[in-house]
Write a protein that holds these residues in place. Structure first.
Motif, PDB file in Angstrom:
ATOM      1  N   ILE A   1       0.854  -1.182   0.000  1.00  0.00           N
ATOM      2  CA  ILE A   1       0.000   0.000   0.000  1.00  0.00           C
ATOM      3  C   ILE A   1       0.887   1.229   0.000  1.00  0.00           C
ATOM      4  CG2 ILE A   1      -1.736   1.294   1.259  1.00  0.00           C
ATOM      5  CD1 ILE A   1      -2.725  -1.258   2.433  1.00  0.00           C
ATOM      6  N   THR A   2       0.588   2.141  -0.885  1.00  0.00           N
ATOM      7  CA  THR A   2       1.381   3.364  -1.012  1.00  0.00           C
ATOM      8  C   THR A   2       0.524   4.558  -0.676  1.00  0.00           C
ATOM      9  OG1 THR A   2       2.717   2.353  -2.758  1.00  0.00           O
ATOM     10  CG2 THR A   2       2.789   4.751  -2.552  1.00  0.00           C
ATOM     11  N   GLN A   3       0.975   5.328   0.298  1.00  0.00           N
ATOM     12  CA  GLN A   3       0.301   6.569   0.645  1.00  0.00           C
ATOM     13  C   GLN A   3       1.179   7.751   0.252  1.00  0.00           C
ATOM     14  OE1 GLN A   3      -1.180   5.082   4.958  1.00  0.00           O
ATOM     15  NE2 GLN A   3      -1.803   7.166   4.423  1.00  0.00           N
ATOM     16  N   SER A   4       0.527   8.787  -0.221  1.00  0.00           N
ATOM     17  CA  SER A   4       1.265  10.012  -0.515  1.00  0.00           C
ATOM     18  C   SER A   4       0.363  11.217  -0.304  1.00  0.00           C
ATOM     19  CB  SER A   4       1.803   9.968  -1.953  1.00  0.00           C
ATOM     20  OG  SER A   4       0.738   9.934  -2.881  1.00  0.00           O
ATOM     21  N   PRO A   5       0.951  12.362   0.072  1.00  0.00           N
ATOM     22  CA  PRO A   5       2.356  12.516   0.449  1.00  0.00           C
ATOM     23  C   PRO A   5       2.611  12.002   1.865  1.00  0.00           C
ATOM     24  CG  PRO A   5       1.211  14.579   0.731  1.00  0.00           C
ATOM     25  CD  PRO A   5       0.195  13.633   0.165  1.00  0.00           C
ATOM     26  N   LYS A   6       3.869  11.863   2.246  1.00  0.00           N
ATOM     27  CA  LYS A   6       4.193  11.449   3.609  1.00  0.00           C
ATOM     28  C   LYS A   6       3.981  12.595   4.587  1.00  0.00           C
ATOM     29  CE  LYS A   6       7.274   7.531   3.383  1.00  0.00           C
ATOM     30  NZ  LYS A   6       8.516   6.939   3.903  1.00  0.00           N
ATOM     31  N   TYR A   7       4.325  13.784   4.172  1.00  0.00           N
ATOM     32  CA  TYR A   7       4.157  14.973   5.003  1.00  0.00           C
ATOM     33  C   TYR A   7       3.438  16.032   4.185  1.00  0.00           C
ATOM     34  CZ  TYR A   7       7.756  12.740   7.825  1.00  0.00           C
ATOM     35  OH  TYR A   7       8.471  11.842   8.572  1.00  0.00           O
TER      36      TYR A   7
END
Lengths: 111, 112
Positions: free
Chosen positions: B4-10
């Motif tokens: 699973i890829t989430q973006s952005p991190k910050y």
């Protein structure tokens, strides 16, 4: 609805055994899960109890007693890397898909 | 690798702005979830989806919106109606009704 209660923090030394209890109130659920989360990281799955009894996975074991509305996670031979938060969670039968988490237990392992 | 890829991190945003957090999974899981985590707290469910084009409110859905147009994607929009949006947001997926949840690395939102 449901609620899960677990202690906020537990401290132990390396090599010791820690038991994290989780008591819950729910009308019905598929099973009790446990997740580990290191500071700033994502939770990772540890174990799942669908039936009463003990499930063992290496140094970690998890127990469920539906009649007592109670479960626990047992961490044996504690290592420094076990310092993390541990969450119990249930997926209720009357709200498929909703996995509800307890507030978490911070485990601090000292040398 | 599957995951699973989430973006952005910050992400930083000003008050009154909407912001959309991305969540993509290639695990072929049917169910996807969004959780919010505040410092020292547990995970609270915002929205979840069992199947494409269907989603359900969790416990703290007010001020958030989601869509599920594709199986692999479940974006979360934090709207200006969310009064206290600064938090760590976690996306997860699971293969079925009792399956374990697989989490992304999270998105940390700060409202200035």
């Amino acid at each position: 609805g449901q609620s899960l209660e677990q202690p906020s923090e537990v401290t132990a030394v390396e090599g010791a055994i820690v038991q994290i209890n989780c008591t819950y109130q729910t009308s019905g659920f598929y099973g009790l899960s446990w997740y580990q989360q290191h500071d700033g990281g994502a939770p990772t799955f540890l174990s799942y109890n669908a039936l009463d009894g003990l499930e063992e996975t290496g140094r970690f074991s998890s127990f469920l007693s539906r009649s007592d509305s109670y479960g626990y996670l047992l961490l044996q031979e504690l290592q420094m890397k076990d310092s993390a938060s541990y969450f119990c969670a249930v997926r209720e039968t009357d709200s498929w898909g909703k996995l509800q988490f307890g507030a978490g237990t911070q485990v601090v392992v000292t040398p | 690798d599957g995951g699973i890829t989430q973006s952005p991190k910050y992400l930083f945003r000003k008050e009154g702005q909407n912001v959309t957090l991305s969540c993509e999974q290639n695990l072929n899981h049917d169910a996807m979830y969004w959780y919010r985590q505040d410092p020292g707290q547990g995970l609270r469910l915002i929205y979840y989806s069992q199947i494409v084009n269907d989603f359900q409110k969790g416990d703290i859905a007010e001020g958030y919106s989601v869509s599920r147009e594709k199986k692999e994607s479940f974006p979360l929009t934090v709207t200006s109606a969310q009064k206290n949006p600064t938090a760590f947001y976690l996306c997860a997926s699971s293969p079925g009704i009792t399956g374990e949840l697989f989490f992304g690395e999270g998105s940390r939102l700060t409202v200035l």
